[in-house]
Scaffold this active site. Sequence first.
Site, PDB file in Angstrom:
ATOM      1  N   ASP A 194     -16.537 -43.286  20.979  1.00  0.00           N
ATOM      2  CA  ASP A 194     -15.354 -43.562  21.764  1.00  0.00           C
ATOM      3  C   ASP A 194     -15.496 -44.588  22.869  1.00  0.00           C
ATOM      4  OD1 ASP A 194     -13.413 -40.506  21.539  1.00  0.00           O
ATOM      5  OD2 ASP A 194     -13.486 -42.241  20.284  1.00  0.00           O
ATOM      6  N   THR A 195     -15.882 -44.239  24.090  1.00  0.00           N
ATOM      7  CA  THR A 195     -15.384 -44.973  25.242  1.00  0.00           C
ATOM      8  C   THR A 195     -16.346 -45.910  25.938  1.00  0.00           C
ATOM      9  OG1 THR A 195     -16.050 -43.150  26.659  1.00  0.00           O
ATOM     10  CG2 THR A 195     -13.852 -43.081  25.808  1.00  0.00           C
TER      11      THR A 195
END
Length: 382
Positions: A194-195
């Site tokens: 993800d991030t």
Amino acid sequence: MVHNGVIIVHVGAGYHCQSKVAEYRKACSDALLKAAQLLRTGMEAATVAAEAMALLEAASCTNAGRGANLTLDGTVECDAGLMADRGRGARFAAVGAAPRLAHPVRVALRMLQVQEQGLSLGREPPNLLVGEAVVRWAEAQGLSTTPGGQLVTAEAQRRFDKYKRSLDEAERGQGGPCKKARREPEEADSELRDTVGAVVIDCAGHMAAASSSGGIMLKHPGRVGQAALFGCGCWVDAAATTGRYGVGVTTSGTGEQLVMSCLARRVAAEISRSEHAIQGLQLGLKRGFLGSHYIPPGCQRLAGAAALRHDPALGAVDVAWGHCTASFVLGYMSADAESPQTLCSRLPPEGTAGVTVLSQAVSLRFAPCDEHAEPAPPAAAL
């Protein structure tokens, strides 16, 4: 007090192949140098966090903004969240499943500014917008948008084609029964969970935390991950609000698991009430994530968190990070330092992704001004 400020950034928890680590660390270094420059000018934390994140969104190696993972439809949809506390209560703004945005974090920043200014007729400003509405709102605010095709890089397309073929084969019955994700990716591939994220303390002791993500590969169009959800992707409480420590956290990992565990808020709470920041971060990941009964059983639990804890009474900032993924690439810098510190934290050979938590911390002291960073304590593996 904090002199000039401190920032920590990360480019995702997951698996980072050794051949690409230098590129990941360079992305962190560029963001840190930009942030430190802005902090030295007295810029406030939320804007610094957003500008540092914009550089990470632009980096070709990250899963955010341009080059992010593609949806099942082969398009880019990004999430981003930004939380800020100036000592009189926190504000939060986010965008989810947003198309045609190279820098979704800048839209979140503008939303924070609109919240502070207010709307006519006493209307309540939004703190979360999703989908096409994000693009319309951004354009109305004078923010730039980008044709969707320009956000798709050759590397992102390669990853999409690879996994889409596997999915098609599985759904045609050619791939056999569903298998769990590989625990040991090939050296040629990095698997980012993800991030990208940042936490900032500015010269006034105000804090901001941010998270930005392209989401998981082959996600369903319209899916919103933890980066855009309150308490999941980022969290911040300034010391003037809490009365003791200021704490900011940004997370990374398997988005649905971070949502179900509200991980950013949980880790921040553990850091706030622990004697040492590293202890709180360990407890947040171990109890609040690996031990969470809200995450469905039987799946591999993967997460990382980066945090700052500000103690104004001591004039100190604890920089802490931890993960239960194979690796976590991050960096940190005080604005009065000459250069940033970046690293790729990896689980020890005896560690197991989804089981072992590795945490580390460094204490930076700012009073008196000529004190330097203390050496980092030994890594703690649980």
